[in-house]
Design a protein around this motif. Structure first.
Motif, mmCIF file in Angstrom:
data_model
loop_
_atom_site.group_PDB
_atom_site.id
_atom_site.type_symbol
_atom_site.label_atom_id
_atom_site.label_comp_id
_atom_site.label_asym_id
_atom_site.label_seq_id
_atom_site.Cartn_x
_atom_site.Cartn_y
_atom_site.Cartn_z
ATOM 1 N N SER A 1 0.813 -1.225 0.000
ATOM 2 C CA SER A 1 0.000 0.000 0.000
ATOM 3 C C SER A 1 0.840 1.265 0.000
ATOM 4 C CB SER A 1 -0.930 0.012 1.214
ATOM 5 O OG SER A 1 -1.808 -1.074 1.175
ATOM 6 N N ALA A 2 2.152 1.144 -0.143
ATOM 7 C CA ALA A 2 3.034 2.320 -0.102
ATOM 8 C C ALA A 2 2.673 3.333 -1.184
ATOM 9 C CB ALA A 2 4.486 1.887 -0.242
ATOM 10 N N GLU A 3 2.235 2.858 -2.344
ATOM 11 C CA GLU A 3 1.841 3.749 -3.430
ATOM 12 C C GLU A 3 0.612 4.583 -3.031
ATOM 13 O OE1 GLU A 3 0.211 3.168 -7.953
ATOM 14 O OE2 GLU A 3 1.576 1.682 -7.133
ATOM 15 N N PHE A 4 -0.328 3.963 -2.338
ATOM 16 C CA PHE A 4 -1.521 4.681 -1.887
ATOM 17 C C PHE A 4 -1.177 5.653 -0.763
ATOM 18 C CE2 PHE A 4 -3.147 0.390 -3.130
ATOM 19 C CZ PHE A 4 -3.617 0.777 -4.358
ATOM 20 N N PRO B 1 -7.998 10.415 -5.334
ATOM 21 C CA PRO B 1 -8.532 9.055 -5.177
ATOM 22 C C PRO B 1 -7.795 8.207 -4.148
ATOM 23 C CG PRO B 1 -7.365 9.273 -7.253
ATOM 24 C CD PRO B 1 -7.434 10.641 -6.652
ATOM 25 N N ASP B 2 -6.543 8.528 -3.850
ATOM 26 C CA ASP B 2 -5.789 7.726 -2.887
ATOM 27 C C ASP B 2 -6.208 7.984 -1.446
ATOM 28 O OD1 ASP B 2 -4.315 6.417 -4.815
ATOM 29 O OD2 ASP B 2 -2.733 7.918 -4.825
ATOM 30 N N VAL B 3 -6.774 9.142 -1.157
ATOM 31 C CA VAL B 3 -7.162 9.468 0.223
ATOM 32 C C VAL B 3 -8.283 8.557 0.714
ATOM 33 C CG1 VAL B 3 -8.075 11.272 1.739
ATOM 34 C CG2 VAL B 3 -6.319 11.836 0.058
ATOM 35 N N PRO B 4 -9.438 8.444 0.016
ATOM 36 C CA PRO B 4 -10.470 7.523 0.513
ATOM 37 C C PRO B 4 -10.046 6.059 0.467
ATOM 38 C CG PRO B 4 -11.188 8.566 -1.533
ATOM 39 C CD PRO B 4 -9.904 9.212 -1.128
ATOM 40 N N VAL B 5 -9.204 5.703 -0.505
ATOM 41 C CA VAL B 5 -8.705 4.328 -0.570
ATOM 42 C C VAL B 5 -7.896 4.012 0.686
ATOM 43 C CG1 VAL B 5 -7.028 2.847 -1.747
ATOM 44 C CG2 VAL B 5 -8.735 4.074 -3.065
ATOM 45 N N LEU B 6 -6.994 4.905 1.043
ATOM 46 C CA LEU B 6 -6.164 4.683 2.231
ATOM 47 C C LEU B 6 -7.004 4.700 3.503
ATOM 48 C CD1 LEU B 6 -3.304 4.166 3.216
ATOM 49 C CD2 LEU B 6 -3.061 6.636 3.493
ATOM 50 N N LEU B 7 -7.969 5.606 3.580
ATOM 51 C CA LEU B 7 -8.845 5.639 4.759
ATOM 52 C C LEU B 7 -9.607 4.319 4.911
ATOM 53 C CD1 LEU B 7 -10.301 9.260 4.678
ATOM 54 C CD2 LEU B 7 -8.718 8.280 6.349
ATOM 55 N N GLY B 8 -10.103 3.776 3.812
ATOM 56 C CA GLY B 8 -10.806 2.496 3.872
ATOM 57 C C GLY B 8 -9.908 1.354 4.297
ATOM 58 N N ILE B 9 -8.699 1.326 3.756
ATOM 59 C CA ILE B 9 -7.756 0.265 4.101
ATOM 60 C C ILE B 9 -7.391 0.333 5.584
ATOM 61 C CG2 ILE B 9 -5.373 -0.526 3.757
ATOM 62 C CD1 ILE B 9 -5.679 0.326 0.810
ATOM 63 N N VAL B 10 -7.079 1.530 6.057
ATOM 64 C CA VAL B 10 -6.682 1.692 7.461
ATOM 65 C C VAL B 10 -7.853 1.407 8.397
ATOM 66 C CG1 VAL B 10 -5.919 3.391 9.172
ATOM 67 C CG2 VAL B 10 -4.759 3.240 6.967
ATOM 68 N N ALA B 11 -9.054 1.888 8.057
ATOM 69 C CA ALA B 11 -10.225 1.647 8.921
ATOM 70 C C ALA B 11 -10.526 0.149 9.023
ATOM 71 C CB ALA B 11 -11.434 2.403 8.385
ATOM 72 N N VAL C 1 -7.711 -1.493 11.160
ATOM 73 C CA VAL C 1 -7.820 -1.189 12.597
ATOM 74 C C VAL C 1 -8.996 -1.945 13.222
ATOM 75 C CG1 VAL C 1 -8.363 0.667 14.239
ATOM 76 C CG2 VAL C 1 -6.640 1.028 12.464
ATOM 77 N N GLY C 2 -10.126 -1.945 12.535
ATOM 78 C CA GLY C 2 -11.282 -2.683 13.058
ATOM 79 C C GLY C 2 -11.032 -4.171 13.151
ATOM 80 N N SER C 3 -10.387 -4.721 12.151
ATOM 81 C CA SER C 3 -10.074 -6.151 12.157
ATOM 82 C C SER C 3 -9.024 -6.484 13.208
ATOM 83 C CB SER C 3 -9.579 -6.591 10.779
ATOM 84 O OG SER C 3 -10.594 -6.416 9.833
ATOM 85 N N SER C 4 -8.067 -5.575 13.414
ATOM 86 C CA SER C 4 -7.071 -5.795 14.469
ATOM 87 C C SER C 4 -7.737 -5.796 15.836
ATOM 88 C CB SER C 4 -5.990 -4.715 14.418
ATOM 89 O OG SER C 4 -5.277 -4.785 13.207
ATOM 90 N N TYR D 1 -11.809 -8.711 9.152
ATOM 91 C CA TYR D 1 -11.943 -8.579 7.696
ATOM 92 C C TYR D 1 -10.580 -8.389 7.021
ATOM 93 C CZ TYR D 1 -16.861 -8.035 8.736
ATOM 94 O OH TYR D 1 -18.130 -8.248 9.177
ATOM 95 N N PHE D 2 -9.594 -9.127 7.477
ATOM 96 C CA PHE D 2 -8.272 -9.043 6.855
ATOM 97 C C PHE D 2 -8.324 -9.518 5.405
ATOM 98 C CE2 PHE D 2 -7.039 -9.669 11.396
ATOM 99 C CZ PHE D 2 -6.525 -8.411 11.587
ATOM 100 N N ASP D 3 -9.202 -10.469 5.120
ATOM 101 C CA ASP D 3 -9.344 -10.940 3.743
ATOM 102 C C ASP D 3 -9.843 -9.825 2.828
ATOM 103 O OD1 ASP D 3 -11.729 -10.988 5.175
ATOM 104 O OD2 ASP D 3 -12.578 -12.609 3.978
ATOM 105 N N SER D 4 -10.729 -8.989 3.328
ATOM 106 C CA SER D 4 -11.228 -7.869 2.524
ATOM 107 C C SER D 4 -10.143 -6.824 2.286
ATOM 108 C CB SER D 4 -12.424 -7.218 3.215
ATOM 109 O OG SER D 4 -13.472 -8.139 3.349
ATOM 110 N N VAL D 5 -9.332 -6.565 3.305
ATOM 111 C CA VAL D 5 -8.247 -5.585 3.168
ATOM 112 C C VAL D 5 -7.247 -6.053 2.113
ATOM 113 C CG1 VAL D 5 -6.293 -4.503 4.350
ATOM 114 C CG2 VAL D 5 -8.472 -4.743 5.538
ATOM 115 N N THR D 6 -6.814 -7.295 2.219
ATOM 116 C CA THR D 6 -5.807 -7.788 1.287
ATOM 117 C C THR D 6 -6.358 -7.908 -0.136
ATOM 118 O OG1 THR D 6 -6.314 -10.065 1.921
ATOM 119 C CG2 THR D 6 -4.463 -8.997 3.041
#
Length: 189
Positions: free
Chosen positions: A122-125, A140-150, A153-156, A171-176
């Motif tokens: 995710s370094a590019e995002f 476009p990278d801002v909402p993508v990164l927010l979704g990935i991080v959210a 964090v929730g899955s953690s 939901y680690f499967d969804s993140v990956t």
């Protein structure tokens, strides 16, 4: 198609021609005809003497960027498949089929395999979102990164404290998979 621009003052001078293709891969050329060329023979002489201006360093940077993108895509694909295998064990099982210890172990394994996807793939995002935020705009990278991080964090929270505020479903499967699909789209683009 080609878009060319030429501006020779006299036919015996050096002539610069820049050509742009839609994909941006046509290099600008500098034509240096010899002094005895006439109008009719300029094209033939100039074509043989064309010297590409594109620097080797820029081509090396493009090659390196393509390799990095492919490497990130491959790591995301590998980690996504492994996380899906761990998550798939819990999909078909009922609440009593998997013991809480085994479920926690599967969550921890998925969490460990999601870290490289989050940090490396995710370094590019992350770079794009940081660049957009510094410019005070939302790309476009801002909402993508927010979704990935959210989602991470929730899955953690669900993996480390199944009875806590985040619940027990990770939901680690969804993140990956999300990162894998986005990287695949960007690589093909």
């Amino acid at each position: 198609g080609w878009c060319t621009s030429t501006s020779p003052a006299r036919m015996d001078e050096k002539m610069s021609v820049s050509a742009s293709m839609p994909n941006g891969r046509a290099p600008p050329l500098i034509f240096m005809p010899d002094a005895r060329s006439s109008n009719g023979r300029l094209t033939r002489t100039a074509t043989r003497a064309a010297v590409p201006v594109r620097s080797l360093a820029r081509e090396q940077r493009r090659t390196l960027a393509r390799r990095r993108a492919l490497w990130r895509f491959a790591v995301a694909a590998f980690c996504m498949m492994q996380v899906m295998m761990y998550a798939g064990a819990g999909w078909g099982a009922g609440a009593s089929d998997i013991t809480p210890d085994l479920r926690r172990l599967l969550h921890w394994a998925a969490w460990l395999l999601t870290l490289p996807v989050l940090c490396f793939c995710s370094a590019e995002f992350i770079a794009g979102a940081w660049r957009d935020l510094k410019a005070r705009r939302v790309g476009p990278d801002v909402p993508v990164l927010l979704g990935i991080v959210a989602a991470f964090v929730g899955s953690s929270g669900a993996a480390f404290d199944p009875g806590g505020a985040f619940g027990s479903v990770a939901y680690f499967d969804s993140v990956t998979m999300f990162v894998f699909l986005l990287l695949g789209g960007r690589y093909l683009e």
